[in-house]
Design an enzyme around this catalytic site. Sequence first.
Site, mmCIF file in Angstrom:
data_model
loop_
_atom_site.group_PDB
_atom_site.id
_atom_site.type_symbol
_atom_site.label_atom_id
_atom_site.label_comp_id
_atom_site.label_asym_id
_atom_site.label_seq_id
_atom_site.Cartn_x
_atom_site.Cartn_y
_atom_site.Cartn_z
ATOM 1 N N ARG A 173 -13.933 48.272 -37.092
ATOM 2 C CA ARG A 173 -13.775 46.705 -36.287
ATOM 3 C C ARG A 173 -13.962 46.942 -34.498
ATOM 4 N NH1 ARG A 173 -9.434 44.528 -40.206
ATOM 5 N NH2 ARG A 173 -11.223 42.893 -41.947
ATOM 6 N N GLN B 269 -19.563 43.821 -33.691
ATOM 7 C CA GLN B 269 -18.962 42.625 -34.632
ATOM 8 C C GLN B 269 -20.709 42.080 -35.329
ATOM 9 O OE1 GLN B 269 -17.838 40.133 -31.401
ATOM 10 N NE2 GLN B 269 -15.728 40.686 -32.280
ATOM 11 N N ASP C 253 -21.421 43.195 -38.741
ATOM 12 C CA ASP C 253 -20.207 42.994 -38.954
ATOM 13 C C ASP C 253 -20.448 42.469 -40.772
ATOM 14 O OD1 ASP C 253 -17.925 42.915 -40.461
ATOM 15 O OD2 ASP C 253 -16.850 42.600 -39.001
ATOM 16 N N SER D 228 -17.932 40.436 -41.826
ATOM 17 C CA SER D 228 -17.110 38.965 -41.085
ATOM 18 C C SER D 228 -18.179 37.549 -41.387
ATOM 19 C CB SER D 228 -17.586 39.479 -38.939
ATOM 20 O OG SER D 228 -15.797 40.336 -39.250
ATOM 21 N N TYR E 155 -6.151 45.633 -38.327
ATOM 22 C CA TYR E 155 -6.546 45.864 -39.318
ATOM 23 C C TYR E 155 -4.163 45.087 -39.814
ATOM 24 C CZ TYR E 155 -10.401 47.610 -39.908
ATOM 25 O OH TYR E 155 -11.389 48.359 -40.446
HETATM 26 P P1 NAD Z 1 -8.784 40.478 -43.677
HETATM 27 O O1 NAD Z 1 -9.716 40.339 -44.671
HETATM 28 O O2 NAD Z 1 -8.258 42.257 -43.710
HETATM 29 O O3 NAD Z 1 -7.177 39.692 -43.983
HETATM 30 C C1 NAD Z 1 -7.514 39.062 -43.792
HETATM 31 C C2 NAD Z 1 -5.789 37.778 -43.521
HETATM 32 O O4 NAD Z 1 -4.537 38.174 -44.477
HETATM 33 C C3 NAD Z 1 -5.897 38.998 -41.935
HETATM 34 O O5 NAD Z 1 -5.425 38.239 -40.988
HETATM 35 C C4 NAD Z 1 -4.426 39.894 -42.104
HETATM 36 O O6 NAD Z 1 -3.282 39.662 -41.157
HETATM 37 C C5 NAD Z 1 -3.995 38.272 -43.307
HETATM 38 N N1 NAD Z 1 -2.697 39.039 -43.905
HETATM 39 C C6 NAD Z 1 -2.496 40.388 -44.609
HETATM 40 N N2 NAD Z 1 -1.120 40.628 -45.267
HETATM 41 C C7 NAD Z 1 -0.603 39.385 -44.890
HETATM 42 C C8 NAD Z 1 0.367 38.840 -45.587
HETATM 43 N N3 NAD Z 1 1.550 39.816 -46.525
HETATM 44 N N4 NAD Z 1 1.113 37.287 -45.093
HETATM 45 C C9 NAD Z 1 -0.014 36.664 -45.058
HETATM 46 N N5 NAD Z 1 -0.631 37.406 -44.318
HETATM 47 C C10 NAD Z 1 -1.441 38.485 -44.191
HETATM 48 O O7 NAD Z 1 -8.948 40.872 -42.162
HETATM 49 P P2 NAD Z 1 -10.560 40.382 -41.433
HETATM 50 O O8 NAD Z 1 -10.399 38.639 -41.738
HETATM 51 O O9 NAD Z 1 -11.621 40.996 -42.107
HETATM 52 O O10 NAD Z 1 -9.410 40.288 -40.019
HETATM 53 C C11 NAD Z 1 -8.375 41.155 -39.836
HETATM 54 C C12 NAD Z 1 -8.525 40.775 -38.034
HETATM 55 O O11 NAD Z 1 -9.675 41.928 -37.461
HETATM 56 C C13 NAD Z 1 -8.935 39.599 -37.039
HETATM 57 O O12 NAD Z 1 -8.965 39.680 -36.223
HETATM 58 C C14 NAD Z 1 -10.207 39.913 -36.866
HETATM 59 O O13 NAD Z 1 -10.383 39.032 -36.116
HETATM 60 C C15 NAD Z 1 -10.380 40.879 -36.478
HETATM 61 N N6 NAD Z 1 -12.042 41.542 -36.103
HETATM 62 C C16 NAD Z 1 -12.216 42.109 -36.030
HETATM 63 C C17 NAD Z 1 -13.892 42.592 -35.590
HETATM 64 C C18 NAD Z 1 -14.321 42.311 -34.682
HETATM 65 O O14 NAD Z 1 -14.471 43.094 -33.564
HETATM 66 N N7 NAD Z 1 -15.954 43.319 -35.224
HETATM 67 C C19 NAD Z 1 -14.523 41.700 -37.116
HETATM 68 C C20 NAD Z 1 -13.942 41.665 -37.932
HETATM 69 C C21 NAD Z 1 -12.742 41.120 -37.823
#
Ligand code: NAD
Length: 545
Positions: free
Chosen positions: A122, A127, A130, A133, A228
């Site tokens: 990430r 991006q 990915d 996403s 994460y």
């Molecule tokens: P994910 O699918 O792994 O998790 C979904 C969400 O669940 C996350 O936001 C996490 O904080 C939340 N979560 C975990 N435990 C929880 C709890 N007990 N209660 C409430 N919420 C909880 O996450 P994701 O959607 O893949 O992305 C997470 C972060 O990574 C985001 O900030 C996203 O912007 C970032 N991201 C960055 C890139 C990149 O830069 N290439 C790519 C994908 C995601």
Amino acid sequence: MKLAVPAETGTDERRVALTPPQVAELVGQGFEVTIQSQAGARAGFHDEAYLAAGAAIANDHAQTVAAADLVVRLEPPSIDQVGDLPEGSTLISFIWPKRSPELVEALRARGVTTLAEDCVPRITTAQKLDALSSMANLSGYRAVLEAASALPSFFSLQMTAAGRINPATVLVIGAGVAGLAAIGAARGLGARVRAFDTREASRDEVKSLGADFLDLDFEEDGDGGGGYAKVMSPAFIEAEMALFREQAKEVDVVITTALVPGNKAPLLWDKGMVESMKPGSVVVDLAAHQGGNCECTVAGESVDVGGVTVIGYTDLASRMAPTASTLYGGNILHFIKELGGNDGFSIDLDNPITRGALVTHKGEVMWPAPKPEPRPAPKPAAAVAQAASATTAAAKAPAAKPKKKSGHGHGGHAAPASEPSSGWLAPLIGVILLGVWAYLRFGPWQGSSVSVEAREFVQHLTVFVLACFVGWQVVWSVTAALHTPLMSVTNAISGIIIVGGLLEGARGGSLDVAMVLGLAATLLATINIAGGFLVTHRMLRMFRR
Ligand code: NAD
């Protein structure tokens, strides 16, 4: 290079790894593409379209991949299919190495280089390739549509002659990619939306989409580094669930997306909460494929629990197969480009994207890759915004544990990197102004004929120096998010410059340096104002439907 696209075999899988236009693009780059017959049919892409794009059609999996250098697909291959892959070929696909060690071992033993889409790091540069996403974005959107179709009411406020129907209240748990997409879609349909996430960094994102962020009076930062989430303490989960228990009585729809990479999904919505929801309410559990956030979820199914619909579909992205395939194929095209394309294809172990996604290579298991650098801690500005925000649920949040005065996450921060380092600026300006005033008031030329000119010169010089100083501070020190309001301010300043420039430049008489400078200032300020309007217009066009 010979590139193969096998058909997906899962019963609920309608997507295909490349669409006909994407195949045409690769053929144009020099790839020889073979696609398994009917691979794209369930996404609406038929063999004729692939033929027209320049691909060859093969009858079965073995024939499709027989001569391939590169195989691209969505779902991981079966162990049997690994036997069809040529030794030394490269596979790009979802793999989920933690869940399938036997598959990883089979790929290693076969001498296949495996790049897992689900292991792409990430980082900003990754991006565009990915796929997690892209698919999460679709799933979040689709979850709202599934909820809207199961909810026996409107999502938006309805004022009709027959009476008023209040908008639905939607709670989104987990504000990652899928959660934010769900918030956007639910807001788009007119619902009132609340959200919660353990990562403090998500608060501003939630609020920017017009949703309320629920406050939980418990100090524990959920950021596990690198974007994460981390596994939260049992006490935190208990406090979180107490907050949700109150919410369960109020909300019409709950969309749960909470995941912690590499772990079972946390259980956040128990049977008691489902039973306390209003009849007709809907729960959509996007974590169903990882065990589910809701105790009543049945993976892949929609079940009725005492009048509440609990949806645990695991194929939400696949339900939008043409778009999902287009996005996934786009990620694959970028991945191939990252690997050097047709002419320079190679596995560069120094490339963090390639290294992060690499699962097997040259007969070795390469997963997991060394951990990515942790992202910088969330900006304290977010914490300031948090302190200012209050949601309906805040008052109801349980005081599970008194807030500590920690230097982590909330309060007590050093100045953020993006804030102007202006602690010394105000006193400095004060000292300069005082000095100038004292010089003019008590200077040695008082009463002499030189004093007026000298006074004017020093005054102008002071204004010029201060303008440069303040301008430099404003442009370089204001955080990017505030550049739009900043533009309005600079436009106002430019307006004043035009007035001054016109007074000086059009004062009549013979042309002198002051007039030329006045006219030049008028021209530059006009460019600034016109440019500001153009940029604003372009930005507004982006939001127009
Ligand atoms: P994910 O699918 O792994 O998790 C979904 C969400 O669940 C996350 O936001 C996490 O904080 C939340 N979560 C975990 N435990 C929880 C709890 N007990 N209660 C409430 N919420 C909880 O996450 P994701 O959607 O893949 O992305 C997470 C972060 O990574 C985001 O900030 C996203 O912007 C970032 N991201 C960055 C890139 C990149 O830069 N290439 C790519 C994908 C995601």
